[in-house]
Design an enzyme around this catalytic site. Structure first.
Site, PDB file in Angstrom:
ATOM      1  N   THR A  67     -18.592  -3.935   1.158  1.00 23.55           N
ATOM      2  CA  THR A  67     -17.694  -2.800   1.297  1.00 23.55           C
ATOM      3  C   THR A  67     -17.555  -2.427   2.766  1.00 23.55           C
ATOM      4  O   THR A  67     -18.024  -3.146   3.654  1.00 23.55           O
ATOM      5  CB  THR A  67     -18.154  -1.647   0.366  1.00 23.55           C
ATOM      6  N   LYS A  71     -15.746  -6.106   5.357  1.00 20.00           N
ATOM      7  CA  LYS A  71     -14.989  -7.065   4.548  1.00 20.00           C
ATOM      8  C   LYS A  71     -14.444  -8.238   5.379  1.00 20.00           C
ATOM      9  O   LYS A  71     -14.320  -9.348   4.888  1.00 20.00           O
ATOM     10  CB  LYS A  71     -13.872  -6.360   3.780  1.00 20.00           C
ATOM     11  N   ALA A 134      -2.641   1.815   5.640  1.00 16.16           N
ATOM     12  CA  ALA A 134      -2.372   0.478   6.185  1.00 16.16           C
ATOM     13  C   ALA A 134      -3.675  -0.226   6.557  1.00 16.16           C
ATOM     14  O   ALA A 134      -3.699  -1.050   7.460  1.00 16.16           O
ATOM     15  CB  ALA A 134      -1.444   0.599   7.392  1.00 16.16           C
ATOM     16  N   ASN A 157       2.402   5.094   7.048  1.00 18.75           N
ATOM     17  CA  ASN A 157       1.027   5.272   7.532  1.00 18.75           C
ATOM     18  C   ASN A 157       1.037   6.222   8.720  1.00 18.75           C
ATOM     19  O   ASN A 157       2.007   6.285   9.472  1.00 18.75           O
ATOM     20  CB  ASN A 157       0.441   3.924   7.962  1.00 18.75           C
ATOM     21  N   THR A 159      -0.496   6.021  11.487  1.00 22.54           N
ATOM     22  CA  THR A 159      -0.255   5.236  12.703  1.00 22.54           C
ATOM     23  C   THR A 159       0.833   4.212  12.402  1.00 22.54           C
ATOM     24  O   THR A 159       0.615   3.260  11.640  1.00 22.54           O
ATOM     25  CB  THR A 159      -1.556   4.513  13.133  1.00 22.54           C
ATOM     26  N   GLY A 247      -8.903   5.881  -8.796  1.00 20.81           N
ATOM     27  CA  GLY A 247      -9.725   4.947  -8.035  1.00 20.81           C
ATOM     28  C   GLY A 247     -10.866   4.360  -8.852  1.00 20.81           C
ATOM     29  O   GLY A 247     -11.312   3.240  -8.582  1.00 20.81           O
TER      30      GLY A 247
HETATM   31  P1  NAP Z   1      -9.423   1.877   6.267  1.00 19.19           P
HETATM   32  O1  NAP Z   1      -9.190   0.443   6.582  1.00 19.19           O
HETATM   33  O2  NAP Z   1     -10.373   2.668   7.087  1.00 19.19           O
HETATM   34  O3  NAP Z   1      -7.984   2.598   6.275  1.00 19.19           O
HETATM   35  C1  NAP Z   1      -7.908   3.982   6.190  1.00 19.19           C
HETATM   36  C2  NAP Z   1      -6.450   4.410   6.061  1.00 19.19           C
HETATM   37  O4  NAP Z   1      -6.415   5.825   5.843  1.00 19.19           O
HETATM   38  C3  NAP Z   1      -5.627   4.131   7.315  1.00 19.19           C
HETATM   39  O5  NAP Z   1      -4.328   3.749   6.925  1.00 19.19           O
HETATM   40  C4  NAP Z   1      -5.623   5.495   8.007  1.00 19.19           C
HETATM   41  O6  NAP Z   1      -4.502   5.718   8.832  1.00 19.19           O
HETATM   42  C5  NAP Z   1      -5.547   6.424   6.814  1.00 19.19           C
HETATM   43  N1  NAP Z   1      -6.006   7.768   7.141  1.00 19.19           N
HETATM   44  C6  NAP Z   1      -7.259   8.138   7.490  1.00 19.19           C
HETATM   45  N2  NAP Z   1      -7.303   9.464   7.722  1.00 19.19           N
HETATM   46  C7  NAP Z   1      -6.036   9.931   7.528  1.00 19.19           C
HETATM   47  C8  NAP Z   1      -5.438  11.210   7.616  1.00 19.19           C
HETATM   48  N3  NAP Z   1      -6.133  12.301   7.961  1.00 19.19           N
HETATM   49  N4  NAP Z   1      -4.130  11.338   7.332  1.00 19.19           N
HETATM   50  C9  NAP Z   1      -3.406  10.245   6.972  1.00 19.19           C
HETATM   51  N5  NAP Z   1      -3.909   9.001   6.876  1.00 19.19           N
HETATM   52  C10 NAP Z   1      -5.215   8.851   7.153  1.00 19.19           C
HETATM   53  O7  NAP Z   1      -9.934   2.043   4.759  1.00 19.19           O
HETATM   54  P2  NAP Z   1      -9.709   1.075   3.505  1.00 19.19           P
HETATM   55  O8  NAP Z   1     -10.843   0.148   3.395  1.00 19.19           O
HETATM   56  O9  NAP Z   1      -8.336   0.541   3.561  1.00 19.19           O
HETATM   57  O10 NAP Z   1      -9.860   2.133   2.305  1.00 19.19           O
HETATM   58  C11 NAP Z   1      -8.892   3.130   2.066  1.00 19.19           C
HETATM   59  C12 NAP Z   1      -9.306   3.947   0.853  1.00 19.19           C
HETATM   60  O11 NAP Z   1      -9.326   3.106  -0.312  1.00 19.19           O
HETATM   61  C13 NAP Z   1     -10.713   4.531   0.983  1.00 19.19           C
HETATM   62  O12 NAP Z   1     -10.673   5.850   0.488  1.00 19.19           O
HETATM   63  C14 NAP Z   1     -11.564   3.652   0.080  1.00 19.19           C
HETATM   64  O13 NAP Z   1     -12.664   4.344  -0.461  1.00 19.19           O
HETATM   65  C15 NAP Z   1     -10.550   3.303  -1.011  1.00 19.19           C
HETATM   66  N6  NAP Z   1     -10.879   2.062  -1.735  1.00 19.19           N
HETATM   67  C16 NAP Z   1     -11.095   2.171  -3.071  1.00 19.19           C
HETATM   68  C17 NAP Z   1     -11.401   1.043  -3.795  1.00 19.19           C
HETATM   69  C18 NAP Z   1     -11.622   1.179  -5.278  1.00 19.19           C
HETATM   70  O14 NAP Z   1     -12.089   0.218  -5.903  1.00 19.19           O
HETATM   71  N7  NAP Z   1     -11.291   2.313  -5.877  1.00 19.19           N
HETATM   72  C19 NAP Z   1     -11.506  -0.204  -3.172  1.00 19.19           C
HETATM   73  C20 NAP Z   1     -11.260  -0.284  -1.795  1.00 19.19           C
HETATM   74  C21 NAP Z   1     -10.961   0.880  -1.097  1.00 19.19           C
HETATM   75  P3  NAP Z   1      -4.513   5.253  10.380  1.00 19.19           P
HETATM   76  O15 NAP Z   1      -4.131   3.808  10.362  1.00 19.19           O
HETATM   77  O16 NAP Z   1      -3.528   6.132  11.005  1.00 19.19           O
HETATM   78  O17 NAP Z   1      -5.909   5.486  10.884  1.00 19.19           O
END
Ligand code: NAP
Length: 284
Positions: A67, A71, A134, A157, A159, A247
């Site tokens: 996780t 990854k 994103a 997104n 950004t 989720g």
């Molecule tokens: P990540 O690579 O860190 O991406 C985070 C994303 O959230 C980016 O697009 C970021 O935008 C955006 N973001 C963060 N803070 C924000 C804010 N205040 N306002 C608007 N956008 C914001 O994370 P990830 O691995 O893709 O995971 C994303 C989510 O999916 C997490 O909550 C994770 O727990 C969940 N997830 C769930 C599962 C499941 O099985 N349910 C599996 C995988 C992931 P910027 O690009 O602008 O920073």
């Protein structure tokens, strides 16, 4: 269960990882199927992920989940990657077989299985989706939705440059375009599927006012995030009579695919969902 020298060991690697529900999810299925295995959470030092994954070859772990934030490292550590891992550039499931580390990505399949189960005919009406976020989850979720005749994708997104990157990647699979963050309400109004793949809705994330008043009445909301009592997005959607996938649905389906990869058994995702709901309800 008695642990012996023959017990298979699996783990989830992450940092942080102590919040992960994967150990309870897999322990439940291991017990359901009477498998001699145990599944633990290992918080890996951020500078040593690659070494740790490669050590699977020597330690003889049966398999692992990976996780945030490892990854990409999981893909790099692998000897053999599936086509999906090669496309997405990230892996969340590793399996050690015949001395080699094989990398899989079950997030996209978990996305697809979760929406297929919640709304079996969704693909017949889903022409357009809006993807918020994103990062790695956004890529995997959009890839899962767009494959085999899925909807066109609007990527929004915070950004903008990252939304452009994801839209470029998705264009291999169908029409995709990036839009500014300020265009989210208009994009929601156009969408048949509204996907949150950002961290908005997580426990310590800022509150966010999703513009669901603009959503079509048949729209499906899919939130990658889960929270005790449901996320604000999912609760808001259901309160408006929209169909929602949460989720936890995605978590249990991606976990079920990983379990099948390791043990060759398809576990009961619904049973795991109920168990994890109960575990979350008991948390402070
Ligand atoms: P990540 O690579 O860190 O991406 C985070 C994303 O959230 C980016 O697009 C970021 O935008 C955006 N973001 C963060 N803070 C924000 C804010 N205040 N306002 C608007 N956008 C914001 O994370 P990830 O691995 O893709 O995971 C994303 C989510 O999916 C997490 O909550 C994770 O727990 C969940 N997830 C769930 C599962 C499941 O099985 N349910 C599996 C995988 C992931 P910027 O690009 O602008 O920073």
């Amino acid at each position: 269960m008695t642990i012996t020298a023959a017990t298979q060991v699996l783990a989830v690697f992450g940092n942080p990882v102590k919040h992960s529900l994967s150990p309870q999810m897999h322990a439940g299925w291991i017990a359901d199927h009477g498998i001699d295995a145990t599944y633990i959470a290992l918080e890996v030092h951020r500078d040593h992920a690659l070494d740790t994954f490669r050590a699977m070859r020597r330690l003889g772990l049966t398999g692992a989940n990976v996780t945030v934030p490892f990854k990409e490292k999981a893909k790099l550590a692998a000897d053999i990657c599936t086509e999906d891992v090669a496309a997405l550039g990230v892996a969340n499931t590793l399996v050690w077989r015949n001395g080699a580390i094989h990398a899989h990505n079950t997030d996209w399949g978990g996305t697809r299985a979760a929406i297929d189960e919640a709304v079996p005919d969704w693909i017949a009406t889903a022409r357009r989706a809006v993807l918020v976020g994103a990062g790695g989850a956004a890529r995997a979720m959009a890839y899962g939705l767009m494959r085999r005749g899925g909807p066109d994708m609007i990527v929004v997104n915070r950004t903008r440059e990252k939304a452009d990157d994801v839209a470029r990647f998705l264009k291999q699979y169908g029409p995709a375009e990036a839009r500014d963050w300020s265009a989210l309400p208009a994009a929601v109004a156009e969408a048949d599927v509204i996907v949150n793949a950002s961290t908005l809705g997580m426990k310590d994330a800022p509150a966010f006012d999703w513009p669901l008043e603009r959503a079509k009445p048949h729209a499906i909301v899919f939130d990658a995030v889960y929270a005790k009592g449901g996320t604000a997005l999912v609760n808001n959607a259901r309160g408006r009579g929209l169909r929602a996938v949460d989720g936890l649905d995605m978590l249990v389906h991606q976990g079920a695919i990983a379990f099948d990869i390791w043990f060759g058994v398809k576990p009961d995702a619904g049973k795991a969902h109920a168990r994890l709901d109960a575990i979350m309800a008991a948390r402070p």
